[in-house]
Design an enzyme around this catalytic site. Structure first.
Site, PDB file in Angstrom:
ATOM      1  N   GLU A 163      34.303  38.293  42.588  1.00 20.00           N
ATOM      2  CA  GLU A 163      33.075  38.608  43.604  1.00 20.00           C
ATOM      3  C   GLU A 163      32.058  39.332  42.687  1.00 20.00           C
ATOM      4  O   GLU A 163      30.634  38.997  42.757  1.00 20.00           O
ATOM      5  CB  GLU A 163      33.293  39.203  44.939  1.00 20.00           C
ATOM      6  N   ILE A 164      32.372  40.395  42.263  1.00 23.34           N
ATOM      7  CA  ILE A 164      31.294  41.212  41.304  1.00 23.34           C
ATOM      8  C   ILE A 164      30.736  40.520  40.363  1.00 23.34           C
ATOM      9  O   ILE A 164      29.281  40.401  40.115  1.00 23.34           O
ATOM     10  CB  ILE A 164      32.279  42.344  40.777  1.00 23.34           C
TER      11      ILE A 164
END
Length: 229
Positions: free
Chosen positions: A208-209
């Site tokens: 996600e990052i």
């Protein structure tokens, strides 16, 4: 989020991933939204990438449906699949029209492709507990920062709508359901299996990052809708 017991497995998993959890919660994408300073190109890029991920999310939840342990879980997952394949796609159509985003663009950045492929591989190769753990990472993450950001709604209509969607009771209930499923699965898991879920939770957060960071890649041109070139 509505509270579950602080000693539950889901809370332990998040605690085990405290550093990466905080890295996502304080990512510049999140803080730019909270400070009302997210560049328009970044927002458009992000929405294009998110729209591209919808089909992958459908496949992930479809794997969960196939691997679910009972009918109650299957019913819930069918509703989730319906929302993804219908309501969310309609939302993106409105979003693209509002922001002048085109439907097709260049090949997606590696981090965006890696996010889709990485999450899908876990769903394909893992079991039901693995799937609910990675989707919990995503939905708990979104619910947490969106509740916070929603206290100061953005002036940009589609961004405000997106944050609101992830701060509403219906979405938060979905995240809480995933928490409950992780906790229920805990009863049949040994310590090594629980540690595996914590690792997968952290892996999903890292993906996600990287995905959110890709929205700042100024070398990737946002496709323009016809008439907006």
């Amino acid at each position: 989020m509505t509270g579950l017991d602080d000693t539950d497995l889901s809370t332990w998993i998040r605690t085990e991933n405290k550093a990466i959890w905080e890295a996502m919660q304080t990512h510049r994408f999140v803080t730019d939204i909270e400070k009302e300073q997210l560049p328009r190109e970044v927002l458009c890029r992000y929405f294009f990438f998110e729209h591209a991920f919808v089909e992958t999310a459908v496949q992930i939840f479809a794997y969960a449906l196939l691997k679910a342990p009972g009918f109650a879980q299957r019913r819930r997952l069918i509703a989730t699949l319906s929302a993804l394949s219908e309501a969310q796609l309609v939302w993106f159509q409105d979003c693209f029209a509002s922001l002048g985003i085109g439907q097709t663009g260049e090949a997606l950045p590696p981090a965006v492709t890696a996010f889709a492929e990485g999450m899908l591989a876990i769903a394909r190769d893992g079991d039901y507990a693995d799937i609910v753990a990675i989707m919990l990472a995503a939905e708990w993450m979104y619910g947490t920062w969106c509740v916070r950001a929603h206290r100061r709604p953005s002036a940009e209509p589609m961004l405000r709508s997106w944050v609101q969607l992830h701060a509403e009771p219906e979405f938060l209930d979905g995240a809480d359901w995933l928490r409950a499923e992780v906790n229920r699965e805990a009863a049949r898991l040994n310590d090594a299996q629980r540690a595996r879920l914590a690792t997968l939770f952290g892996r999903a957060l890292q993906l996600e990052i990287d995905f959110h960071e890709a929205a700042y890649d100024s070398t990737w041109p946002v496709p323009k809708a016809e008439g907006n070139a």
